[in-house]
Motif scaffolding. Structure first.
Motif, PDB file in Angstrom:
ATOM      1  N   GLN A   1       0.812  -1.246  -0.009  1.00 28.54           N
ATOM      2  CA  GLN A   1       0.162  -0.068   0.021  1.00 28.54           C
ATOM      3  C   GLN A   1       0.847   1.312   0.084  1.00 28.54           C
ATOM      4  OE1 GLN A   1      -3.149  -0.511  -0.227  1.00 28.54           O
ATOM      5  NE2 GLN A   1      -3.758   1.547  -0.407  1.00 28.54           N
ATOM      6  N   LEU A   2       0.705   1.806  -1.040  1.00 29.82           N
ATOM      7  CA  LEU A   2       1.478   3.393  -1.105  1.00 29.82           C
ATOM      8  C   LEU A   2       0.647   4.445  -1.333  1.00 29.82           C
ATOM      9  CD1 LEU A   2       4.771   4.015  -2.218  1.00 29.82           C
ATOM     10  CD2 LEU A   2       3.407   4.940  -3.988  1.00 29.82           C
ATOM     11  N   GLY A   3       0.266   4.997  -0.138  1.00 29.18           N
ATOM     12  CA  GLY A   3      -0.550   5.975   0.044  1.00 29.18           C
ATOM     13  C   GLY A   3      -1.753   5.443  -0.621  1.00 29.18           C
TER      14      GLY A   3
ATOM     15  N   ALA B   1       2.643   9.851   0.878  1.00 32.58           N
ATOM     16  CA  ALA B   1       2.645   8.503   0.351  1.00 32.58           C
ATOM     17  C   ALA B   1       3.849   7.661   0.481  1.00 32.58           C
ATOM     18  CB  ALA B   1       2.142   8.354  -1.168  1.00 32.58           C
ATOM     19  N   TYR B   2       5.273   8.486   0.399  1.00 37.85           N
ATOM     20  CA  TYR B   2       6.331   7.641   0.561  1.00 37.85           C
ATOM     21  C   TYR B   2       7.396   8.940   0.830  1.00 37.85           C
ATOM     22  CZ  TYR B   2       7.138   8.682  -4.411  1.00 37.85           C
ATOM     23  OH  TYR B   2       7.332   9.441  -5.613  1.00 37.85           O
ATOM     24  N   LEU B   3       8.710   8.544   1.375  1.00 36.23           N
ATOM     25  CA  LEU B   3       9.739   9.433   1.285  1.00 36.23           C
ATOM     26  C   LEU B   3      10.758   8.504   0.272  1.00 36.23           C
ATOM     27  CD1 LEU B   3      11.701  11.628   2.388  1.00 36.23           C
ATOM     28  CD2 LEU B   3      12.499  10.103   4.158  1.00 36.23           C
ATOM     29  N   HIS B   4      11.600   9.140  -0.621  1.00 40.24           N
ATOM     30  CA  HIS B   4      12.294   8.548  -1.564  1.00 40.24           C
ATOM     31  C   HIS B   4      13.787   8.934  -1.254  1.00 40.24           C
ATOM     32  CE1 HIS B   4      12.843   7.616  -6.213  1.00 40.24           C
ATOM     33  NE2 HIS B   4      13.712   6.842  -5.650  1.00 40.24           N
ATOM     34  N   LEU B   5      14.758   8.249  -0.813  1.00 41.55           N
ATOM     35  CA  LEU B   5      15.926   8.557  -0.380  1.00 41.55           C
ATOM     36  C   LEU B   5      16.983   8.015  -1.029  1.00 41.55           C
ATOM     37  CD1 LEU B   5      15.951   8.191   3.620  1.00 41.55           C
ATOM     38  CD2 LEU B   5      15.730  10.317   2.082  1.00 41.55           C
ATOM     39  N   LEU B   6      17.914   8.796  -1.404  1.00 43.04           N
ATOM     40  CA  LEU B   6      19.316   8.262  -2.326  1.00 43.04           C
ATOM     41  C   LEU B   6      20.376   7.601  -1.475  1.00 43.04           C
ATOM     42  CD1 LEU B   6      17.714  10.114  -4.584  1.00 43.04           C
ATOM     43  CD2 LEU B   6      19.676  10.084  -5.790  1.00 43.04           C
TER      44      LEU B   6
ATOM     45  N   PHE C   1      18.224   6.739   8.313  1.00 40.51           N
ATOM     46  CA  PHE C   1      17.029   7.581   8.415  1.00 40.51           C
ATOM     47  C   PHE C   1      15.828   6.842   8.629  1.00 40.51           C
ATOM     48  CE2 PHE C   1      20.115  10.208   5.911  1.00 40.51           C
ATOM     49  CZ  PHE C   1      20.162  11.204   6.956  1.00 40.51           C
ATOM     50  N   ARG C   2      15.998   5.443   8.492  1.00 41.16           N
ATOM     51  CA  ARG C   2      14.713   4.817   8.477  1.00 41.16           C
ATOM     52  C   ARG C   2      13.916   4.933   9.684  1.00 41.16           C
ATOM     53  NH1 ARG C   2      11.389   0.544   5.485  1.00 41.16           N
ATOM     54  NH2 ARG C   2       9.875   1.721   6.632  1.00 41.16           N
ATOM     55  N   PRO C   3      14.389   4.869  10.995  1.00 36.29           N
ATOM     56  CA  PRO C   3      13.627   4.848  11.962  1.00 36.29           C
ATOM     57  C   PRO C   3      12.976   6.338  12.225  1.00 36.29           C
ATOM     58  CG  PRO C   3      15.701   4.394  12.653  1.00 36.29           C
ATOM     59  CD  PRO C   3      15.840   4.625  11.141  1.00 36.29           C
ATOM     60  N   LEU C   4      13.544   7.292  11.473  1.00 38.91           N
ATOM     61  CA  LEU C   4      13.133   8.666  11.691  1.00 38.91           C
ATOM     62  C   LEU C   4      11.612   8.876  10.765  1.00 38.91           C
ATOM     63  CD1 LEU C   4      16.313  10.887  11.478  1.00 38.91           C
ATOM     64  CD2 LEU C   4      15.177   9.652  13.605  1.00 38.91           C
ATOM     65  N   PHE C   5      11.372   8.088   9.788  1.00 34.99           N
ATOM     66  CA  PHE C   5      10.389   8.286   8.909  1.00 34.99           C
ATOM     67  C   PHE C   5       9.110   7.334   9.132  1.00 34.99           C
ATOM     68  CE2 PHE C   5       8.015   8.271   4.717  1.00 34.99           C
ATOM     69  CZ  PHE C   5       7.497   9.639   4.904  1.00 34.99           C
TER      70      PHE C   5
ATOM     71  N   GLY D   1       6.518   6.086   7.617  1.00 35.50           N
ATOM     72  CA  GLY D   1       5.772   5.805   6.584  1.00 35.50           C
ATOM     73  C   GLY D   1       6.620   4.976   5.494  1.00 35.50           C
ATOM     74  N   VAL D   2       6.279   4.912   4.469  1.00 39.07           N
ATOM     75  CA  VAL D   2       6.842   4.206   3.348  1.00 39.07           C
ATOM     76  C   VAL D   2       8.191   4.634   2.711  1.00 39.07           C
ATOM     77  CG1 VAL D   2       6.413   3.087   1.033  1.00 39.07           C
ATOM     78  CG2 VAL D   2       4.519   3.110   2.760  1.00 39.07           C
TER      79      VAL D   2
END
Ligand SMILES: Cc1cc2nc3c(=O)[nH]c(=O)nc-3n(C[C@H](O)[C@H](O)[C@H](O)COP(=O)(O)O)c2cc1C
Length: 366
Positions: A12-14, A262-267, A286-290, A292-293
């Motif tokens: 589920q993305l948003g 809906a999501y955060l997109h990280l490089l 950063f995973r634990p800080l966000f 959401g997806v």
């Protein structure tokens, strides 16, 4: 059969249930027509890749003043909205979903790309230290940009809001705010490029303000469940630096939680970032800080992506170069087939060659 989550587990993305976690990363291909209008050729390219869980469009300028390269598409004119409808209809006909990446390049532009030959705008009057501007007449030295006045910033926010509204009219399924790779929003975020003394510079809170205002404006058009944000915390591309990227991006990412995106997109950090002496911070930091997806990107292959998803470091993975060369990337991953090799000489500009002629599996087998 393993119950492990992998690239083929629906998610589920948003607002959307995606059939797989294989995302096409945003990829500038410099193949828009006159007026930076998308064409049938672009529609074929995106439709060929519609089996991705989600397609993210190439970066698309929200204003003529936000253009940084030749023949990149825009989302500010009625003709561009009509052109993009060809793309969104083709993707939907093939069963896919596509978000538009909203873009303003800031200082990476050049007067020859600006409507009136004016200086590009930026948070501060600092030219990129390395590289050259890409213009219709070939590479040219970067110019020193003009620092935006404080009272111009609501107008910038409005350009993103209008671009988001135009993307809705063009039939997209959502939008991604381009906050990565040294373009305008990233220039505001980091203290290497932002030396402002107003409410948009100095503290991390102030440097994050434009990103958050743009996000609020875009969410007001789309609802948060159809909006993503892309960030590159370790990125040094376009001469970017920050004195404390963990703190800067940690704050920005936690502040984004307020929207329920809906999501955060990280490089992920790259070899180039290492060469440039950047601080290399994996997205897992950063995973634990966000809350959401999380979509991860950079140099992932099938196995690395499955591992990241299985161990919880990412929920989805986007693929750039592999999607350029493999229109049927999900099917190739599914059967663990060999992959076509991307040809960098046809990445930026040109026509069909290196764009819509990479073969799918069936064609190769016959
Ligand atoms: C030809 C090309 C064009 C790109 N254009 C964009 C873009 O428009 N917006 C963006 O956010 N990133 C852009 N990128 C970066 C990609 O989205 C991605 O981060 C990068 O290719 C690393 O992923 P990969 O290792 O799977 O290719 C581009 C990369 C390439 C190779």
């Amino acid at each position: 059969m393993s119950a492990e989550i992998n690239l083929f587990s629906p998610i589920q993305l948003g607002a959307y249930t995606l059939p797989n976690r294989i995302v096409m990363a945003p990829l500038t291909r410099n193949r828009a027509s006159d007026g930076n209008v998308p064409t049938e050729l672009n529609a074929i390219y995106y439709a060929q890749r519609a089996s991705a869980g989600l397609l993210i469009s190439e970066a698309t300028q929200v204003t003529p003043y936000g253009q940084g390269y030749p023949a990149t598409p825009g989302i500010h004119s009625p003709e561009q909205v009509e052109g993009w409808k060809l793309v969104t209809e083709a993707v939907h006909t093939h069963g896919g979903r596509i978000f538009l990446q909203l873009w303003h390049v800031g200082r990476i532009s050049h007067p020859s790309l600006q409507p009136d030959g004016v200086l590009p705008v930026a948070p501060s009057a600092i030219a990129p230290a390395e590289g050259e501007a890409s213009t219709y007449e070939g590479p040219k030295p970067y110019v020193t940009p003009r620092a935006l006045e404080t009272d111009e910033l609501p107008g910038i926010v409005e350009q993103y809001r209008q671009g988001a509204a135009n993307a809705l009219a063009a039939g997209f399924d959502g939008v991604e705010i381009h906050g990565a790779n040294g373009y305008l929003l990233d220039q505001f975020l980091r203290d290497g490029t932002n030396k402002r003394t107003d409410a948009y510079g100095g503290s991390i809170e102030n440097r994050s303000r434009l990103l958050l205002e743009v996000t609020a404006a875009v969410v007001s058009v789309w609802g948060a469940d159809r909006v993503g944000v892309r960030l590159s915390p370790s990125g040094t591309f376009n001469s970017m630096s920050d004195s404390d990227p963990k703190a800067t991006f940690g704050y920005a990412i936690e502040a984004l939680n307020q929207f329920g995106l809906a999501y955060l997109h990280l490089l992920e950090p790259s070899e180039a970032d290492e060469r440039h002496g950047g601080m290399l911070i994996p997205t897992s930091y950063f995973r634990p800080l966000f809350k959401g997806v999380l979509m991860a990107n950079w140099d992932y292959d099938r196995n690395k992506a499955n591992t990241a998803i299985a161990n919880g470091n990412a929920d989805l993975v986007s693929f750039g170069q592999l999607f350029i060369a493999n229109p049927d990337l999900p099917e190739r991953f599914r059967v663990n087939a060999s992959l076509n090799k991307p040809d960098p000489s046809t990445f930026y500009g040109g026509s069909e060659k290196g764009y819509i002629d990479y073969p799918a599996l069936e064609l190769q087998a016959s």
